[in-house]
Design a protein around this motif. Structure first.
Motif, PDB file in Angstrom:
ATOM      1  N   LEU A 107      37.617  49.076  64.972  1.00 18.54           N
ATOM      2  CA  LEU A 107      38.240  48.280  63.912  1.00 18.54           C
ATOM      3  C   LEU A 107      37.610  46.899  63.947  1.00 18.54           C
ATOM      4  O   LEU A 107      37.400  46.336  65.018  1.00 18.54           O
ATOM      5  CB  LEU A 107      39.744  48.158  64.160  1.00 18.54           C
ATOM      6  N   ARG A 108      37.311  46.383  62.788  1.00 21.59           N
ATOM      7  CA  ARG A 108      36.617  45.098  62.768  1.00 21.59           C
ATOM      8  C   ARG A 108      36.866  44.400  61.445  1.00 21.59           C
ATOM      9  O   ARG A 108      36.375  44.826  60.404  1.00 21.59           O
ATOM     10  CB  ARG A 108      35.125  45.362  62.950  1.00 21.59           C
ATOM     11  N   VAL A 109      37.640  43.317  61.467  1.00 22.89           N
ATOM     12  CA  VAL A 109      37.884  42.597  60.224  1.00 22.89           C
ATOM     13  C   VAL A 109      36.626  41.815  59.865  1.00 22.89           C
ATOM     14  O   VAL A 109      35.810  41.495  60.727  1.00 22.89           O
ATOM     15  CB  VAL A 109      39.084  41.627  60.317  1.00 22.89           C
ATOM     16  N   SER A 110      36.483  41.504  58.589  1.00 23.77           N
ATOM     17  CA  SER A 110      35.256  40.863  58.121  1.00 23.77           C
ATOM     18  C   SER A 110      35.186  39.411  58.561  1.00 23.77           C
ATOM     19  O   SER A 110      36.183  38.816  58.946  1.00 23.77           O
ATOM     20  CB  SER A 110      35.201  40.935  56.599  1.00 23.77           C
ATOM     21  N   ASP A 111      33.976  38.859  58.489  1.00 30.49           N
ATOM     22  CA  ASP A 111      33.775  37.454  58.852  1.00 30.49           C
ATOM     23  C   ASP A 111      34.642  36.531  58.000  1.00 30.49           C
ATOM     24  O   ASP A 111      35.199  35.560  58.490  1.00 30.49           O
ATOM     25  CB  ASP A 111      32.303  37.063  58.669  1.00 30.49           C
ATOM     26  N   GLU A 113      37.488  37.083  56.706  1.00 31.18           N
ATOM     27  CA  GLU A 113      38.881  37.141  57.156  1.00 31.18           C
ATOM     28  C   GLU A 113      39.083  36.201  58.357  1.00 31.18           C
ATOM     29  O   GLU A 113      40.051  35.447  58.423  1.00 31.18           O
ATOM     30  CB  GLU A 113      39.199  38.574  57.548  1.00 31.18           C
ATOM     31  N   ARG A 154      39.021  37.657  66.163  1.00 27.97           N
ATOM     32  CA  ARG A 154      38.673  38.842  65.402  1.00 27.97           C
ATOM     33  C   ARG A 154      39.364  40.072  65.992  1.00 27.97           C
ATOM     34  O   ARG A 154      39.912  40.900  65.283  1.00 27.97           O
ATOM     35  CB  ARG A 154      37.161  39.049  65.413  1.00 27.97           C
TER      36      ARG A 154
END
Lengths: 643, 208
Positions: A107-111, A113, A154
């Motif tokens: 899982l990785r939220v965008s930059d 965000e 993050r």
């Protein structure tokens, strides 16, 4: 000789020596990579190490948090350190399981965000907008670099993604909603009959052996706790303050020396119009912008409204909509070039184009609030308070230190300290650990000191005690009398015991009578079986929230099995006041399902179901991951050594 | 090895380099290339995940606004283009709720089945399976619900909630003893809806 060394240095011995020497150099510091002999570890979760240091920090935080929540009730002695530590470790492990899962699942939220989160974090805001310096300073303070902090953030944001996905996607099916509504809105037709406790109370004399047996098996109830009588001295900064006198001259002097505090500097209402010059723009591009802005300036001077032009032309998104207004500012808030220009202008005049790193600005001052100084009379009161408080504080610390010294040097009496410092020795009545008056003694810290061996057994003065840190209050006490835990004599509690036994007997008798009546009703009798002097209550249909019948009756009525058509369901209960009741249910009506709301998915019932299940879905998922994770808790000596 | 003069040493090094230089260079190149390739791969993964994450956030927003069509479309994008990311399953999970609320019950069942199939972790599959069983029960597909329960009620962490659904299923089937046992188990295991389950339990007709 040198020749010999040179010859030898060419041979294999030299090589061997060089290799030997190079080994320690090559391996120097390797332990920090391998984690050998590194810092102590509290636990590992799927190979992720939780350092002991981190656990210590979190335990400390938990303790502060506890203190904050409990306020005056907080007593370090009652907090079980081992337990707190274990609980904090559990939480930490849970968090790590989640964060580790986030990483493992990818899982990785965008930059954007992450960026948005940082920009909107109020702790990094200065003067109304995000401030890079504040941001970096705060991070340094926590020993973090921006890159590290952003990576952590993050991970946390990605974790909330998982949590949100699981919890917010919870649903409630039509069947579930309807079932809930039917049950919650259910009404039952009931009648009940009360069998009063008093009617089953007997006055016949009680067996002596029974009283003794009760006394013996309930000794703890008849105990008086360990108690002490105390002599004590109280030093209180508030009382000290009342005696402090401050002269008019001193106030004047303070006022004069601290002038800057009372000056409100000049403030100006400012609007501006910005044309941006891009960061990498060359001189020609900048010149073009300058020409544009000069044209605008000319239009303003020709009579067009600054406000209107700023609205349409300004490239500062924050202020353009307000006609360029920046509100009221003090000198020193804006970048220097802007600042200088804005504070040199007269009201209504438009500045020459001002170059800043944003671009070119036109500035107009719409209002000037001149600098003002508060007069002495207006601030006299607060100066007086300030000075009194300062003096009381320093006097307090001074006296507290002397009090500590004197009571320590003559540990057998409070008299010398009282005389020297002009304090009165106060005397308490009998007090126990849990019950003490007046309130200064009630603090757990103070009572702990009173029951400390040195004070209680050896008869010495206590240390200087400060019950509440921020109240500047100090206490020294000594024990003048002590009595141990004692059990009241049987003769003293005889009445109490007989009353208790009679109560119990009556309760059992009433319950038996209720059971017997219930049996008769089940066999087909009606309420008259209870006897002529007892009449049933007939409240009819009641719902779960009804206040028309006692809570115990309601509870029993709704727990009874649903009667078959035309049949009855009968049960008994004991009410809070000790009376027994027989409850009869004759009919059950389910809650109405409103055809209109039934189809819309957003009813109160659906809300409750989705809330509860959604939260649980996430907790269960986490527990499930945790049950599959490889978790090792290290038991270390430091756990016991914590203060 | 011992050398008489410095020239000899230089000579020796030169010969050695001629023999081995190429393979050392090639080795270094392969090594660096490997590292570079690996980083490229990690970067690619990161950017894919971030891209999927953005789609997913939009999907969550649309779900909140009850824009069922947009939700379905984004869930399809996640399923088709980002199947390797966990967002495929999470998207299906959120889409299932939106579809269910829009009254598209069959599509909701399909979405949950998809969430189970693509779940990156058994925990997520269990969450989806629990919901699937409840929707199947609501749709009167009793055998399918029983099958889902049998297949996915395997983790102690979810046992309480699964027991509650078993109770509902048994009640519908008229097996009151089984319903009673299941509800009791759900309460004992600490289901989050214990108070509601207690009402259901109390409301069952008296034990025959």
């Amino acid at each position: 000789m040198l020749q010999t060394i040179r010859e030898r240095a060419q041979g294999w011995i030299a090589w061997a020596i060089v290799i030997l020497i190079s080994i320690p150099f090559a391996l120097w510091g390797i332990q920090s990579y391998l984690g050998v002999g590194g810092e102590p570890i509290a636990a590992t979760v799927n190979g992720v190490e939780l350092p002991e240091r981190e656990l210590d920090r979190r335990v400390q935080e938990a303790r502060l948090d506890l203190r904050e929540r409990l306020g005056a009730d907080y007593d370090p002695a009652t907090v079980d350190d081992q337990q707190l530590r274990a609980e904090v470790l559990d939480t930490l492990i849970q968090e790590t399981v989640l964060l580790e899962a986030v990483k493992r699942l990818g899982l990785r939220v965008s930059d954007q965000e992450v960026q948005l989160q940082i920009l909107s974090d109020p702790s990094f805001v200065k003067d109304g907008r995000f401030d890079k310096e504040t941001y970096e300073r705060l991070l340094r303070f926590q020993g973090l670099t921006p890159a590290l902090y952003e990576a952590q953030l993050r991970q946390k944001l990605s974790a909330t993604q998982l949590v949100r996905a699981l919890a917010s996607s919870e649903l409630a099916t039509r069947t579930e909603r309807d079932a809930y509504k039917r049950l919650m809105g259910q009404r039952r037709e009931i009648s009940y009959l009360r069998l009063p406790l008093a009617a089953h109370r007997t006055e016949e004399p009680l067996d002596e052996a029974r009283i003794t047996a009760y006394y013996d098996s309930n000794r703890a109830r008849f105990q008086t706790p360990e108690q002490v009588k105390l002599d004590y001295l109280v030093l209180d900064s508030e009382q000290l303050a009342a005696k402090i006198e401050v002269s008019e001259d001193e106030l004047r002097q303070l006022y004069a020396s601290d002038q800057a505090r009372f000056v409100q500097p000049e403030r100006r209402a400012v609007r501006h119009l910005l044309l941006k010059v891009e960061d990498g723009a060359d001189a020609a591009a900048a010149q073009a912008v300058l020409e544009q802005i000069q044209a605008i300036r000319a239009r303003i001077q020709a009579g067009e409204s600054f406000e209107e032009l700023a609205k349409t032309l300004s490239q500062d998104p924050g202020s353009a909509a307000q006609g360029g207004s920046l509100g009221i500012i003090e000198s020193g808030i804006m970048v220097p070039a802007f600042d200088q220009a804005a504070f040199a202008l007269a009201v209504g005049a438009v500045s020459e184009p001002v170059r800043t790193n944003f671009g070119y600005h036109l500035i107009e001052v719409t209002q000037i609030q001149p600098a003002t100084t508060q007069p002495f009379a207006a601030v006299r009161e607060s100066l007086h308070d300030q000075l009194t408080k300062q003096r009381a504080e320093s006097l307090f610390y001074d006296l507290a230190e002397r009090l500590a010294t004197i009571t320590y040097e003559s540990p057998e009496s409070l008299e010398p300290a009282a005389q020297e410092l002009g304090l009165t020795i106060q005397h308490s009545d009998w007090v126990s650990r849990e019950h003490s008056e007046p309130s200064v003694l009630a603090h757990p810290k103070v009572m702990a000191a009173a029951f400390h061996e040195e004070v209680l057994v050896n008869g010495r003065n206590s240390d200087l005690l400060e019950p509440e840190r921020d109240r500047l209050q100090a206490v020294v006490l000594r024990v003048v009398a002590h009595r141990d835990v004692s059990v009241k004599a049987l003769a003293d509690v005889r009445e109490e015991i007989s009353a208790a036994i009679r109560d119990e007997q009556a309760r059992v008798a009433a319950k038996a009578a209720a059971e017997a009546l219930a049996e008769k009703l089940r066999d087909g009798s009606d309420w008259s079986a209870a006897g002529a002097d007892l009449t049933p209550e007939l409240p009819g249909l009641v719902d779960r929230q009804s206040t028309a019948v006692p809570a115990g009756v309601l509870d029993a009525a709704f727990k009874l099995a649903v009667p078959t058509e035309g049949g009855v369901s009968i049960g008994t209960a004991i009410l809070d006041d000790g009376d027994a009741v027989v409850v009869r249910v004759t009919k059950v009506e389910d809650g109405q399902i409103d055809a209109e709301t039934a189809d819309a998915g957003f009813s109160a019932e659906a809300f409750i179901i989705t809330q509860m299940l959604g939260r649980q879905a996430y907790l269960n998922a986490l527990a499930d991951m945790q049950s599959r994770a490889k978790i090792e808790r290290k038991v270390t000596a430091t756990a016991e050594a914590m203060p | 090895m011992s050398y008489e003069t410095d020239d000899e040493k230089v000579e020796a090094i030169k010969t050695w380099w001629k023999q081995n230089g190429l393979s050392i260079l090639a080795g270094a190149l392969v090594g660096l290339g490997g590292i570079w390739g690996w980083r490229l791969w990690l970067n690619y993964q990161d950017s894919t995940a971030m891209h999927a994450s953005t789609v997913f956030e939009q999907l969550m927003l649309d779900a909140g606004d009850h824009k069922t069509d947009a939700v379905t479309q984004q869930a399809a994008t996640l399923h088709d283009d980002f199947a390797a990311t966990p967002y495929a399953a999470l998207g299906a999970l959120v889409a299932a709720k939106a579809l269910h609320e829009a009254g598209q019950h069959d599509a909701a069942l399909t979405a949950l089945q998809q969430a189970i199939d693509t779940a990156p972790d058994p925990a997520i599959a269990h969450v989806a399976a629990l919901r699937l069983a409840r929707l199947q029960l609501a749709a009167q597909q009793l055998d399918a619900a029983a099958k889902t329960l049998a297949q996915y009620d395997v983790s102690p962490a979810f046992a309480a909630e699964f027991a509650a659904v078993r109770g509902d299923l048994a009640t519908v089937r008229g097996d009151l003893d089984a319903a009673r046992a299941a509800y009791q188990r759900a309460i004992e295991l600490g289901s989050s809806l214990s108070s509601l389950i207690r009402l259901k339990l109390d409301n069952l007709p008296a034990a025959g």
